[in-house]
Design a protein around this motif. Sequence first.
Motif, PDB file in Angstrom:
ATOM      1  N   ASP A   1       6.301   8.379  -6.976  1.00 31.10           N
ATOM      2  CA  ASP A   1       7.662   8.062  -6.538  1.00 31.10           C
ATOM      3  C   ASP A   1       7.850   6.579  -6.251  1.00 31.10           C
ATOM      4  OD1 ASP A   1       8.310  10.782  -6.648  1.00 31.10           O
ATOM      5  OD2 ASP A   1       7.635  11.111  -4.590  1.00 31.10           O
ATOM      6  N   PHE A   2       6.823   5.780  -6.504  1.00 29.09           N
ATOM      7  CA  PHE A   2       6.870   4.355  -6.186  1.00 29.09           C
ATOM      8  C   PHE A   2       7.360   3.578  -7.399  1.00 29.09           C
ATOM      9  CE2 PHE A   2       4.417   0.252  -5.870  1.00 29.09           C
ATOM     10  CZ  PHE A   2       5.190  -0.297  -4.855  1.00 29.09           C
ATOM     11  N   THR A   3       8.444   2.834  -7.222  1.00 28.71           N
ATOM     12  CA  THR A   3       9.021   2.044  -8.308  1.00 28.71           C
ATOM     13  C   THR A   3       9.224   0.606  -7.832  1.00 28.71           C
ATOM     14  OG1 THR A   3      11.227   2.791  -7.642  1.00 28.71           O
ATOM     15  CG2 THR A   3      10.140   4.002  -9.427  1.00 28.71           C
ATOM     16  N   PRO A   4       8.203  -0.234  -7.963  1.00 28.29           N
ATOM     17  CA  PRO A   4       8.299  -1.609  -7.472  1.00 28.29           C
ATOM     18  C   PRO A   4       9.203  -2.471  -8.347  1.00 28.29           C
ATOM     19  CG  PRO A   4       6.252  -1.300  -8.672  1.00 28.29           C
ATOM     20  CD  PRO A   4       6.901   0.049  -8.590  1.00 28.29           C
TER      21      PRO A   4
ATOM     22  N   ASP B   1      -4.496   5.728 -15.218  1.00 25.48           N
ATOM     23  CA  ASP B   1      -3.149   5.786 -15.795  1.00 25.48           C
ATOM     24  C   ASP B   1      -2.104   5.364 -14.768  1.00 25.48           C
ATOM     25  OD1 ASP B   1      -4.110   6.666 -18.237  1.00 25.48           O
ATOM     26  OD2 ASP B   1      -3.784   8.797 -17.796  1.00 25.48           O
ATOM     27  N   ALA B   2      -2.279   5.830 -13.531  1.00 22.01           N
ATOM     28  CA  ALA B   2      -1.350   5.445 -12.467  1.00 22.01           C
ATOM     29  C   ALA B   2      -1.423   3.950 -12.197  1.00 22.01           C
ATOM     30  CB  ALA B   2      -1.655   6.239 -11.199  1.00 22.01           C
ATOM     31  N   ALA B   3      -2.626   3.398 -12.204  1.00 21.20           N
ATOM     32  CA  ALA B   3      -2.789   1.967 -11.979  1.00 21.20           C
ATOM     33  C   ALA B   3      -2.160   1.157 -13.109  1.00 21.20           C
ATOM     34  CB  ALA B   3      -4.275   1.628 -11.847  1.00 21.20           C
ATOM     35  N   ARG B   4      -2.349   1.620 -14.327  1.00 25.20           N
ATOM     36  CA  ARG B   4      -1.825   0.894 -15.490  1.00 25.20           C
ATOM     37  C   ARG B   4      -0.310   0.718 -15.394  1.00 25.20           C
ATOM     38  NH1 ARG B   4      -4.000   0.784 -20.807  1.00 25.20           N
ATOM     39  NH2 ARG B   4      -5.355   2.547 -20.270  1.00 25.20           N
ATOM     40  N   ALA B   5       0.368   1.723 -14.859  1.00 22.10           N
ATOM     41  CA  ALA B   5       1.826   1.676 -14.786  1.00 22.10           C
ATOM     42  C   ALA B   5       2.333   0.558 -13.889  1.00 22.10           C
ATOM     43  CB  ALA B   5       2.353   3.025 -14.286  1.00 22.10           C
ATOM     44  N   HIS B   6       1.480   0.067 -12.995  1.00 23.45           N
ATOM     45  CA  HIS B   6       1.896  -0.957 -12.039  1.00 23.45           C
ATOM     46  C   HIS B   6       1.230  -2.310 -12.271  1.00 23.45           C
ATOM     47  CE1 HIS B   6       3.922   2.172  -9.840  1.00 23.45           C
ATOM     48  NE2 HIS B   6       2.797   2.837  -9.637  1.00 23.45           N
ATOM     49  N   LEU B   7       0.458  -2.438 -13.339  1.00 21.32           N
ATOM     50  CA  LEU B   7      -0.367  -3.631 -13.544  1.00 21.32           C
ATOM     51  C   LEU B   7       0.309  -4.638 -14.459  1.00 21.32           C
ATOM     52  CD1 LEU B   7      -3.225  -4.689 -12.778  1.00 21.32           C
ATOM     53  CD2 LEU B   7      -4.015  -3.762 -14.966  1.00 21.32           C
ATOM     54  N   ALA B   8       0.353  -5.887 -14.001  1.00 17.96           N
ATOM     55  CA  ALA B   8       0.919  -6.965 -14.810  1.00 17.96           C
ATOM     56  C   ALA B   8      -0.040  -7.336 -15.942  1.00 17.96           C
ATOM     57  CB  ALA B   8       1.176  -8.180 -13.924  1.00 17.96           C
TER      58      ALA B   8
ATOM     59  N   LEU C   1       4.050  -1.495   3.428  1.00 16.95           N
ATOM     60  CA  LEU C   1       3.460  -0.167   3.312  1.00 16.95           C
ATOM     61  C   LEU C   1       4.548   0.847   2.992  1.00 16.95           C
ATOM     62  CD1 LEU C   1       1.088  -0.403   6.407  1.00 16.95           C
ATOM     63  CD2 LEU C   1       0.426  -0.574   3.996  1.00 16.95           C
ATOM     64  N   HIS C   2       4.204   1.807   2.125  1.00 16.53           N
ATOM     65  CA  HIS C   2       5.154   2.797   1.657  1.00 16.53           C
ATOM     66  C   HIS C   2       4.624   4.194   1.947  1.00 16.53           C
ATOM     67  CE1 HIS C   2       7.170  -0.397  -0.709  1.00 16.53           C
ATOM     68  NE2 HIS C   2       5.936  -0.806  -0.974  1.00 16.53           N
TER      69      HIS C   2
ATOM     70  N   GLY D   1       0.825  -1.199   0.000  1.00 21.68           N
ATOM     71  CA  GLY D   1       0.000   0.000   0.000  1.00 21.68           C
ATOM     72  C   GLY D   1       0.858   1.247   0.000  1.00 21.68           C
ATOM     73  N   ILE D   2       0.342   2.299  -0.627  1.00 20.11           N
ATOM     74  CA  ILE D   2       1.046   3.582  -0.713  1.00 20.11           C
ATOM     75  C   ILE D   2       0.136   4.662  -0.170  1.00 20.11           C
ATOM     76  CG2 ILE D   2       2.197   5.220  -2.257  1.00 20.11           C
ATOM     77  CD1 ILE D   2       2.320   2.996  -4.335  1.00 20.11           C
ATOM     78  N   ASP D   3       0.679   5.541   0.676  1.00 22.17           N
ATOM     79  CA  ASP D   3      -0.106   6.666   1.150  1.00 22.17           C
ATOM     80  C   ASP D   3       0.834   7.720   1.732  1.00 22.17           C
ATOM     81  OD1 ASP D   3      -3.351   6.840   1.645  1.00 22.17           O
ATOM     82  OD2 ASP D   3      -2.218   8.224   2.917  1.00 22.17           O
ATOM     83  N   LEU D   4       0.363   8.969   1.751  1.00 19.34           N
ATOM     84  CA  LEU D   4       1.139  10.068   2.313  1.00 19.34           C
ATOM     85  C   LEU D   4       0.795  10.345   3.770  1.00 19.34           C
ATOM     86  CD1 LEU D   4       1.089  12.556  -0.706  1.00 19.34           C
ATOM     87  CD2 LEU D   4       3.061  11.287   0.164  1.00 19.34           C
TER      88      LEU D   4
END
Length: 247
Positions: free
Chosen positions: A98-101, A125-132, A91-92, A65-68
């Motif tokens: 800034d998240f690069t898994p 768009d943000a989700a697409r960048a992390h989706l397999a 958790l990040h 999970g990512i949150d500020l």
Amino acid sequence: MDREEISRIAHTDHPVKAPLGDDSVRELLRHALPRGDERVLDLGCGPAEWLLRALTERPGTRAEGIDLDAGALAQARERAEAAGVADRLTLHHKAAEDFTPEELFDTVLSVGAAHAFGGLLPTLDAARAHLAPGGRVLIGDGYWESEPGPEAVEVLGDFADLPTTLDKVSAAGWTPVSAHLSTRHELDAYEWSWLGSVANHALDHPDHPASPDLLALVTTRRTEWLRGYRDSFGFACLVLRRTHEGP
């Protein structure tokens, strides 16, 4: 009292920060995690309620999970320890950009956090960048059930109606494979829970300097809801797959 702390108080009795009942959350997770052993990412996870439920109900899953909001992440860690799933949750404390898994995820969640990305399509768009490849996105955002008045738009922003929302999602390259539209009961229950939790906190701490402001906030939100957006606002959760795989 800052916005994040108010939000934590407001969701004391409704940890899912969206107008959804427990059965609806369970059914959406069933469609978003069909195998039960997925790697899951939540963009804007807050206290990670969605991830905690996924990890508890599906022992084969692993989640990040990512949150500020550092306070919400601390709450999530504490609850994960209590539930015995902390070894499968990472958790990040950072912004999504800034998240690069190291690996892509089978499922990406973002429910009720589209405002942080600038709207529904930027969130996708943000989700697409992390989706397999072959993965699924579970996203939840508002829409207009009927023509809103200017007060509703001023409070919540300018959504589209449901057909237009789905047209935009499809044009962006996504195909819905499941969905849930929050019922009137879910929408009202969420608002009453929010209002009641904040009001109770203020009344239970009458000497706290923030209590008068919290009670004023309750009055303002109740008016905005009942006289503004209650009759026009809807909330949709969509489970999506990419229509065409590839870059």
